[in-house]
Design a protein around this motif. Structure first.
Motif, PDB file in Angstrom:
ATOM      1  N   VAL A  80      57.210  72.821  80.313  1.00 55.07           N
ATOM      2  CA  VAL A  80      57.350  71.672  81.159  1.00 55.07           C
ATOM      3  C   VAL A  80      55.961  70.904  81.038  1.00 55.07           C
ATOM      4  O   VAL A  80      54.969  71.309  81.332  1.00 55.07           O
ATOM      5  CB  VAL A  80      57.526  71.849  82.787  1.00 55.07           C
ATOM      6  N   PHE A  81      56.042  69.374  81.056  1.00 47.59           N
ATOM      7  CA  PHE A  81      55.178  68.480  80.726  1.00 47.59           C
ATOM      8  C   PHE A  81      55.061  67.497  81.878  1.00 47.59           C
ATOM      9  O   PHE A  81      56.135  67.016  81.970  1.00 47.59           O
ATOM     10  CB  PHE A  81      54.938  67.965  79.424  1.00 47.59           C
ATOM     11  N   ARG A  82      54.085  67.132  82.345  1.00 46.65           N
ATOM     12  CA  ARG A  82      54.084  65.843  83.119  1.00 46.65           C
ATOM     13  C   ARG A  82      53.731  64.688  82.497  1.00 46.65           C
ATOM     14  O   ARG A  82      52.713  64.581  81.541  1.00 46.65           O
ATOM     15  CB  ARG A  82      52.678  65.971  84.417  1.00 46.65           C
ATOM     16  N   MET A  83      54.564  63.509  82.501  1.00 42.55           N
ATOM     17  CA  MET A  83      54.509  62.269  82.075  1.00 42.55           C
ATOM     18  C   MET A  83      53.769  61.218  82.663  1.00 42.55           C
ATOM     19  O   MET A  83      54.008  61.302  83.778  1.00 42.55           O
ATOM     20  CB  MET A  83      55.878  61.516  81.758  1.00 42.55           C
ATOM     21  N   MET A  84      52.569  60.755  82.261  1.00 37.49           N
ATOM     22  CA  MET A  84      51.553  59.920  82.844  1.00 37.49           C
ATOM     23  C   MET A  84      51.720  58.550  82.248  1.00 37.49           C
ATOM     24  O   MET A  84      51.351  58.386  81.201  1.00 37.49           O
ATOM     25  CB  MET A  84      50.188  60.363  82.963  1.00 37.49           C
ATOM     26  N   ASP A 136      61.217  62.737  88.404  1.00 34.15           N
ATOM     27  CA  ASP A 136      59.812  62.855  88.579  1.00 34.15           C
ATOM     28  C   ASP A 136      58.882  62.711  87.435  1.00 34.15           C
ATOM     29  O   ASP A 136      57.572  63.283  87.371  1.00 34.15           O
ATOM     30  CB  ASP A 136      59.391  63.691  89.416  1.00 34.15           C
ATOM     31  N   ASP A 137      59.267  62.324  86.279  1.00 39.17           N
ATOM     32  CA  ASP A 137      58.705  62.051  85.044  1.00 39.17           C
ATOM     33  C   ASP A 137      58.115  63.523  84.340  1.00 39.17           C
ATOM     34  O   ASP A 137      57.189  63.546  84.002  1.00 39.17           O
ATOM     35  CB  ASP A 137      57.385  61.183  85.090  1.00 39.17           C
ATOM     36  N   ARG A 138      58.818  64.630  84.605  1.00 40.79           N
ATOM     37  CA  ARG A 138      58.702  65.776  84.149  1.00 40.79           C
ATOM     38  C   ARG A 138      59.633  66.163  82.824  1.00 40.79           C
ATOM     39  O   ARG A 138      60.677  65.887  82.955  1.00 40.79           O
ATOM     40  CB  ARG A 138      58.804  66.988  85.044  1.00 40.79           C
ATOM     41  N   MET A 139      58.812  66.440  81.650  1.00 41.60           N
ATOM     42  CA  MET A 139      59.650  66.536  80.493  1.00 41.60           C
ATOM     43  C   MET A 139      59.838  68.115  80.255  1.00 41.60           C
ATOM     44  O   MET A 139      58.733  68.907  80.401  1.00 41.60           O
ATOM     45  CB  MET A 139      58.863  66.038  79.525  1.00 41.60           C
ATOM     46  N   TYR A 140      61.050  68.380  79.752  1.00 39.96           N
ATOM     47  CA  TYR A 140      61.289  69.903  79.620  1.00 39.96           C
ATOM     48  C   TYR A 140      61.697  70.103  78.290  1.00 39.96           C
ATOM     49  O   TYR A 140      62.632  69.262  77.676  1.00 39.96           O
ATOM     50  CB  TYR A 140      62.603  70.213  80.361  1.00 39.96           C
TER      51      TYR A 140
END
Length: 322
Positions: free
Chosen positions: A315-319, A300-304
């Motif tokens: 945890v970051f959301r990639m857009m 789901d395009d979350r980066m850890y």
């Protein structure tokens, strides 16, 4: 105005147009991906204060695994701990882990055998209970001192990386070596460089490309299955340049992410190695990072990102924008 004056003005106009176009192109690159901070992995008492560690993703079951010390903690896709296991003699000294297609947990470990260490891949059920142990066989004679610390599972094969000696072996699920790779000659290094030039990070993408960094050379490399080598990177403090690089992975869109311990950022490059943006930076803000170590991306395009300073896993959301 004379002819020479017209030519001079035209030259200035052309230079100005070129600068505007270059700036526009740079802005387009920078706008292709954005990120924002979400949260840190936690339990019901608060943020788990990890000091480094390895983070791995089970994409099918949307679970996140963190190996820290000799304990594995499992988190759901909301970042909350749901289970933990480890500190068992049956699991040995755990070095890395992965989850196979059936949902089994694969753990690469060392076991004491007299005055030596024996390496094996332990297959565990979803509770972390060992249900199988596979020894590594067929290691080439010139890899006799092979001591891997990193593992990646890809489509029925397991990649083991010896970061200190720049060696990789690929084994099947029975532990038999299928392929051995010595990165020293591939990177045009000499035998005297072994041990001095080490991998800072290592991963394998879905196409079978091996990605790795060499911090002392300020470089990131993609080694294709056909042996083609593509490297990029140079030292510097400006965005896009390397200080002390560590982990490297590819995201769901084919971009390359490189963790930089020296700058406390994660740098993003497109598939052509063009710099896009940096994430993090040293500080106390929620989205800041302190010496990032390992990175992972879920479906789901979350980066850890693991880091030092007891800062836990951010945890970051990639857009993405076309």
């Amino acid at each position: 105005m004379g002819k020479s004056g017209l030519i001079k003005n035209l030259a200035f106009i052309l230079i100005a147009v070129f600068i505007v176009m270059a700036t526009s192109i740079s802005q387009v690159h920078a706008a292709t991906v954005n990120t924002f901070f979400l949260y840190k992995l936690s339990d019901f008492t608060g943020v788990t204060p990890y000091m480094g560690g390895k983070v791995r993703i089970d994409r099918d079951r949307k679970e996140i695994y963190v190996l820290h010390g000799n304990t594995v903690k499992i988190y759901n896709d909301k970042g909350m701990e749901i289970y933990r296991f480890g500190d068992s003699e049956n699991l040995g000294r755990m070095q890395d882990l992965a989850v196979d297609r059936e949902g089994n947990i694969l753990i690469f470990s060392y076991f004491e055998k007299g005055h030596d260490l024996e390496m094996a891949v332990i297959r565990c059920n979803y509770r972390g209970d060992p249900i199988g142990r596979t020894a590594i066989t067929g290691i080439p004679s010139d890899f006799i001192d092979f001591r891997p610390s990193g593992m990646v599972y890809r489509e029925g094969q397991i990649y083991l990386a010896d970061a200190a000696n720049l060696r990789i072996v690929v084994i099947d699920m029975n532990g038999q070596v299928q392929k051995s790779i010595d990165l020293l000659p591939i990177m045009e290094l000499k035998e005297k460089d072994r041990g001095n030039v080490q991998m800072g990070g290592f991963s394998v993408d879905t196409a079978g490309n091996i990605l790795f960094t060499l911090p002392v050379l300020f470089s990131a490399t993609v080694l294709a299955p056909d042996g083609q080598v593509s490297s990029f990177g140079e030292s510097g403090s400006l965005p896009g340049k390397f200080a002390v690089v560590s982990d490297i992975i590819r995201d769901n869109r084919g971009n390359i992410l490189v963790a930089d311990r020296g700058k406390s950022v994660v740098s993003i490059y497109d598939s052509s190695f063009q710099f896009l943006r940096e994430i993090g930076g040293r500080g106390n803000a929620p989205g800041s990072l302190i010496v990032p170590q390992e990175i992972a991306i879920d479906a789901d395009d979350r980066m850890y990102v693991t880091q030092l300073g007891n800062r836990g896993v951010s945890v970051f959301r990639m857009m993405y924008y076309n």
